[in-house]
Design an enzyme around this catalytic site. Structure first.
Site, PDB file in Angstrom:
ATOM      1  CG  ASP A 131     -19.959  -4.821  93.100  1.00  0.00           C
ATOM      2  OD1 ASP A 131     -19.889  -4.109  94.014  1.00  0.00           O
ATOM      3  OD2 ASP A 131     -19.420  -6.045  92.714  1.00  0.00           O
ATOM      4  CB  CYS A 142     -13.449  -0.472  95.039  1.00  0.00           C
ATOM      5  SG  CYS A 142     -13.318  -2.644  94.672  1.00  0.00           S
TER       6      CYS A 142
HETATM    7  C1  RUB Z   1     -15.243  -4.466  93.347  1.00  0.00           C
HETATM    8  C2  RUB Z   1     -15.832  -3.514  93.677  1.00  0.00           C
HETATM    9  C3  RUB Z   1     -16.406  -2.727  92.013  1.00  0.00           C
HETATM   10  C4  RUB Z   1     -17.310  -3.436  90.978  1.00  0.00           C
HETATM   11  C5  RUB Z   1     -17.864  -3.261  89.873  1.00  0.00           C
HETATM   12  O1  RUB Z   1     -14.961  -5.438  94.485  1.00  0.00           O
HETATM   13  O2  RUB Z   1     -16.955  -3.566  94.291  1.00  0.00           O
HETATM   14  O3  RUB Z   1     -16.312  -1.594  92.078  1.00  0.00           O
HETATM   15  O4  RUB Z   1     -18.148  -4.640  91.309  1.00  0.00           O
HETATM   16  O5  RUB Z   1     -16.608  -3.026  89.194  1.00  0.00           O
HETATM   17  P1  RUB Z   1     -14.294  -6.457  94.515  1.00  0.00           P
HETATM   18  P2  RUB Z   1     -17.014  -3.167  87.238  1.00  0.00           P
HETATM   19  O6  RUB Z   1     -13.020  -6.770  94.074  1.00  0.00           O
HETATM   20  O7  RUB Z   1     -14.888  -7.328  95.969  1.00  0.00           O
HETATM   21  O8  RUB Z   1     -15.202  -7.547  93.275  1.00  0.00           O
HETATM   22  O9  RUB Z   1     -17.882  -2.029  87.277  1.00  0.00           O
HETATM   23  O10 RUB Z   1     -15.822  -3.571  87.052  1.00  0.00           O
HETATM   24  O11 RUB Z   1     -18.482  -4.585  87.385  1.00  0.00           O
END
Ligand code: RUB
Length: 310
Positions: free
Chosen positions: A201, A132
């Site tokens: 998340d 991701c």
């Molecule tokens: C984004 C996602 C990221 C986490 C962590 O999902 O799963 O791995 O949010 O991100 P989506 P961060 O695109 O559906 O929002 O470390 O930037 O908080």
């Protein structure tokens, strides 16, 4: 209130509603970015409000609720809005603004602190797999590269929104050698991988991790191949309401994100966007307060929230 001041407040309201639309439409995404994108216009709106009156708190809570509803399962978003609501109850307008400011500084510095701690877990000449588009995990890989560790990265495409394309762009821009693979190629490539770094998340009190759909599959495969998996997670990812990951609601989005409307008929298309990785599959949690195991993460988060609440 002067006409100028009321115009300024109205402008800030419009910006706040625009921020809500940005999050709902996925223009802004990623757990931390979403929370920051909600806090900033809330703070600006509050500052434009003028002297606190009888309706201030009701309006602030209304806007916080509205922003939270844009991605109702977003835990950092919930935590940030809850900080603002609680602070406004205890300390009025000044308290709410201080809480918003605290969250913005906290989320900003946490990323750098996590990058430094996580980079230390990446050995020289390692290949790091990520999934991701986590700013925390990307920050860690870039920091290891900056320290001259000669790292390479492999990033998954991440269906259906293909956030992996953002990840490879960010890594390539930082001159980290990076390959893009489809999600189903992870097991195939694991023999080349030294460490997996993902974001989160949400984290449950027992250390179960909610992250982008597919993280759990990667974690199972990594465990089997004895590749350590680290979760880069700011303490504000903690879902204090959830004893385990099972208590955290998983967002399901529209089928049209997977197949074009009308393309197939009489088939139910399911589109959960996150999954739960059991704590037992996690090698460590890299938080801004240190690297800990599943038992330590809740304690660190509690200390961080106590400090933020003042
Ligand atoms: C984004 C996602 C990221 C986490 C962590 O999902 O799963 O791995 O949010 O991100 P989506 P961060 O695109 O559906 O929002 O470390 O930037 O908080």
């Amino acid at each position: 209130m002067s006409r100028k001041a009321s115009g300024a407040r109205k402008d800030k309201e419009i910006l706040l509603l625009q921020a809500a639309r940005d999050i709902r439409s996925m223009k802004v995404r990623g757990a931390t970015a979403i929370a920051r994108h909600a806090v900033l216009p809330l703070l600006r709106w509050s500052r434009s409000y003028g002297p606190e009156d009888a309706t201030y708190r009701r309006r602030l809570v209304g806007f916080a609720d509205l922003l939270e509803a844009t991605r109702p399962t977003g835990v950092p978003l919930h935590n940030a809005m809850e900080l603002a609501r609680t602070a406004s109850r205890r300390g009025g307008k000044r308290g709410a603004e201080a809480a918003c400011q605290t969250f913005l500084e906290w989320s900003n510095t946490a990323r750098t602190e996590i990058a430094a701690l996580a980079a230390d877990l990446i050995r020289r000449r390692s290949t790091v797999l990520t999934h991701c588009n986590s700013q925390a995990a990307i920050g860690a890989i870039i920091e290891a590269h900056r320290l001259g560790r000669e790292v390479e990265a492999i990033a998954t495409e991440t269906r259906p929104w293909r956030q992996g394309l953002l990840t490879v762009k960010a890594l390539a821009k930082a001159r980290v050698p990076v390959s893009l693979i489809v999600d189903s190629a992870v097991a195939h490539f694991l023999a080349e991988v030294d460490v997996v770094m993902v974001g989160a998340d949400a984290v449950a009190r027992n250390g179960d991790v909610v992250n982008k759909i597919g993280t759990r599959l990667i974690a199972h495969a990594a465990k089997r191949e004895k590749v350590p998996l680290y979760v880069c997670c700011e303490t504000f990812k903690m879902d204090f309401r959830a004893a385990t990951g099972r208590a955290i609601e998983i967002e399901e989005r529209e089928a049209t994100e997977i197949v074009r409307p009308g393309k197939i008929r009489d088939v139910e298309v399911r589109n959960p966007v996150f999954d739960v990785t059991p704590a037992a599959l996690v090698g460590g949690y890299v938080t801004e307060r240190g690297v800990v195991g599943a038992r330590g993460v809740h304690k660190l988060a509690k200390a961080a929230f106590d400090a933020a609440a003042g």
